[in-house]
Design a protein around this motif. Sequence first.
Motif, PDB file in Angstrom:
ATOM      1  N   MET A  55       0.825  -1.199   0.000  1.00 41.99           N
ATOM      2  CA  MET A  55       0.000   0.000   0.000  1.00 41.99           C
ATOM      3  C   MET A  55       0.864   1.257   0.000  1.00 41.99           C
ATOM      4  SD  MET A  55      -2.913   1.126   2.771  1.00 41.99           S
ATOM      5  CE  MET A  55      -3.873  -0.348   2.502  1.00 41.99           C
ATOM      6  N   GLN A  56       1.860   1.308   0.899  1.00 41.42           N
ATOM      7  CA  GLN A  56       2.738   2.465   0.977  1.00 41.42           C
ATOM      8  C   GLN A  56       3.568   2.609  -0.291  1.00 41.42           C
ATOM      9  OE1 GLN A  56       4.708   3.085   4.701  1.00 41.42           O
ATOM     10  NE2 GLN A  56       6.571   3.884   3.788  1.00 41.42           N
ATOM     11  N   ALA A  57       4.062   1.479  -0.794  1.00 38.00           N
ATOM     12  CA  ALA A  57       4.900   1.504  -1.992  1.00 38.00           C
ATOM     13  C   ALA A  57       4.113   2.008  -3.196  1.00 38.00           C
ATOM     14  CB  ALA A  57       5.462   0.108  -2.266  1.00 38.00           C
ATOM     15  N   LYS A  58       2.826   1.636  -3.282  1.00 37.09           N
ATOM     16  CA  LYS A  58       1.993   2.074  -4.401  1.00 37.09           C
ATOM     17  C   LYS A  58       1.787   3.581  -4.366  1.00 37.09           C
ATOM     18  CE  LYS A  58      -1.601  -0.201  -5.763  1.00 37.09           C
ATOM     19  NZ  LYS A  58      -2.905  -0.886  -5.780  1.00 37.09           N
ATOM     20  N   LEU A  59       1.583   4.121  -3.169  1.00 38.47           N
ATOM     21  CA  LEU A  59       1.376   5.565  -3.045  1.00 38.47           C
ATOM     22  C   LEU A  59       2.653   6.326  -3.420  1.00 38.47           C
ATOM     23  CD1 LEU A  59      -0.343   7.988  -2.256  1.00 38.47           C
ATOM     24  CD2 LEU A  59       0.333   7.634   0.118  1.00 38.47           C
ATOM     25  N   ILE A  60       3.783   5.866  -2.920  1.00 39.82           N
ATOM     26  CA  ILE A  60       5.051   6.521  -3.233  1.00 39.82           C
ATOM     27  C   ILE A  60       5.328   6.459  -4.731  1.00 39.82           C
ATOM     28  CG2 ILE A  60       7.551   6.459  -2.882  1.00 39.82           C
ATOM     29  CD1 ILE A  60       5.983   7.429  -0.447  1.00 39.82           C
TER      30      ILE A  60
ATOM     31  N   ALA B  72      11.920  11.648   5.429  1.00 38.58           N
ATOM     32  CA  ALA B  72      11.227  11.349   4.174  1.00 38.58           C
ATOM     33  C   ALA B  72      11.855  10.131   3.497  1.00 38.58           C
ATOM     34  CB  ALA B  72      11.270  12.559   3.247  1.00 38.58           C
ATOM     35  N   HIS B  73      13.186  10.067   3.518  1.00 39.00           N
ATOM     36  CA  HIS B  73      13.887   8.936   2.888  1.00 39.00           C
ATOM     37  C   HIS B  73      13.508   7.616   3.569  1.00 39.00           C
ATOM     38  CE1 HIS B  73      16.969   6.595   0.908  1.00 39.00           C
ATOM     39  NE2 HIS B  73      17.436   6.221   2.107  1.00 39.00           N
ATOM     40  N   ARG B  74      13.365   7.646   4.880  1.00 40.35           N
ATOM     41  CA  ARG B  74      12.994   6.422   5.589  1.00 40.35           C
ATOM     42  C   ARG B  74      11.611   5.934   5.138  1.00 40.35           C
ATOM     43  NH1 ARG B  74      15.497   9.148   9.935  1.00 40.35           N
ATOM     44  NH2 ARG B  74      13.483   9.827  10.783  1.00 40.35           N
ATOM     45  N   ARG B  75      10.729   6.878   4.814  1.00 37.91           N
ATOM     46  CA  ARG B  75       9.382   6.500   4.358  1.00 37.91           C
ATOM     47  C   ARG B  75       9.393   6.015   2.912  1.00 37.91           C
ATOM     48  NH1 ARG B  75       9.154   9.689   8.513  1.00 37.91           N
ATOM     49  NH2 ARG B  75       7.310   9.881   9.861  1.00 37.91           N
ATOM     50  N   THR B  76      10.153   6.685   2.062  1.00 39.77           N
ATOM     51  CA  THR B  76      10.178   6.272   0.652  1.00 39.77           C
ATOM     52  C   THR B  76      10.916   4.947   0.465  1.00 39.77           C
ATOM     53  OG1 THR B  76      12.189   7.577   0.241  1.00 39.77           O
ATOM     54  CG2 THR B  76      10.053   8.643  -0.175  1.00 39.77           C
ATOM     55  N   SER B  77      11.852   4.653   1.375  1.00 41.48           N
ATOM     56  CA  SER B  77      12.599   3.394   1.273  1.00 41.48           C
ATOM     57  C   SER B  77      11.887   2.252   1.969  1.00 41.48           C
ATOM     58  CB  SER B  77      13.992   3.571   1.882  1.00 41.48           C
ATOM     59  OG  SER B  77      13.905   3.858   3.275  1.00 41.48           O
ATOM     60  N   GLY B  78      10.822   2.571   2.718  1.00 37.54           N
ATOM     61  CA  GLY B  78      10.069   1.538   3.413  1.00 37.54           C
ATOM     62  C   GLY B  78      10.591   1.210   4.793  1.00 37.54           C
TER      63      GLY B  78
END
Length: 321
Positions: free
Chosen positions: A1-6, A34-40
Amino acid sequence: MQAKLIKHINALLPSDSSINDAIATALDISYDAAHRRTSGKSKLSLEESVQLASYFNCSLDVLKEDGLNNIVAMRKTQQIKTPTDLEHYFNSSSISVASLTSSKDVTLYYSAKDIPIFHTLAGNLLTRFKIYVWLRLLSSSEKRISFEAYKIPLSVIEAAKKLGDLYKGIPKTEIWDTTTFNSTLKQILFYYQAGMLSIETATSLCNHLSELLQSISTEVSKKDSDLKIYHNELLLMNNTVLIDTPYKKAFYVPFTFLSYFETSDTKTCEQAHLYIKEQLQQSKFLNTAGEREQHLFFKKIQDKIDALVQLISASDVLGFE
């Protein structure tokens, strides 16, 4: 879900933009966060996901995992209980409508079970009566008071008229039946028989309905009119609304009298648009139907208004007071 949004947000950005910078700006967090969120490495909270979807103007349907295609994100408009709530509803609706009037190739589709609300917002007696009815039906705390004695704040009337005026500038396609005026006619009769509407006011309201009907009839007969009306005898209208723009669609499903569930879910809006187009194909387009067909359609509604006037007049004559 998070990866699809990013991934979806990244696709919206210019090729030379940094996804980390964009996320940091949208969420007001540091580049590293932000990087921690985009990298999962860190999970987006639901609040952050909604904030990102709003910031980048993308539908929440991108958050859905595979297998959840039948789940649609909806937003519910504010519940209305007081005149202040109603004024806020009119003002917020005006903001939404104003954004549409500045766009090109916009169409509003309205499945008119009742008279589309915008047609009743001229700031006149009919507007005041509809506000009176809405507030009484939406709030059990409203006292039993006659329409003539009911005080509606001027600011509410002005907000209503502003919304009605804005609606005139939008290309609109409405699906009607000869029953579209029935609800308002029943409301007039009900409050008259309940002793909360004088015979003079009830008759005047009927006259306002006749004037509104004539105005709509005249508009439909014009070439290149912004108002297109289709007559469908079989479709059960339900006051749903679809707004179609080149860049976005929005679908509104009634929740209460004035409250709606709203979604911009791409698949849902496309399905709703297809359904409406199919209904239009099975309907009679009054704008090009010819003078005789137009006259017969609007006369059937006018006959109902005339019948109500006669009923009110007869009941007054037959009264034993």
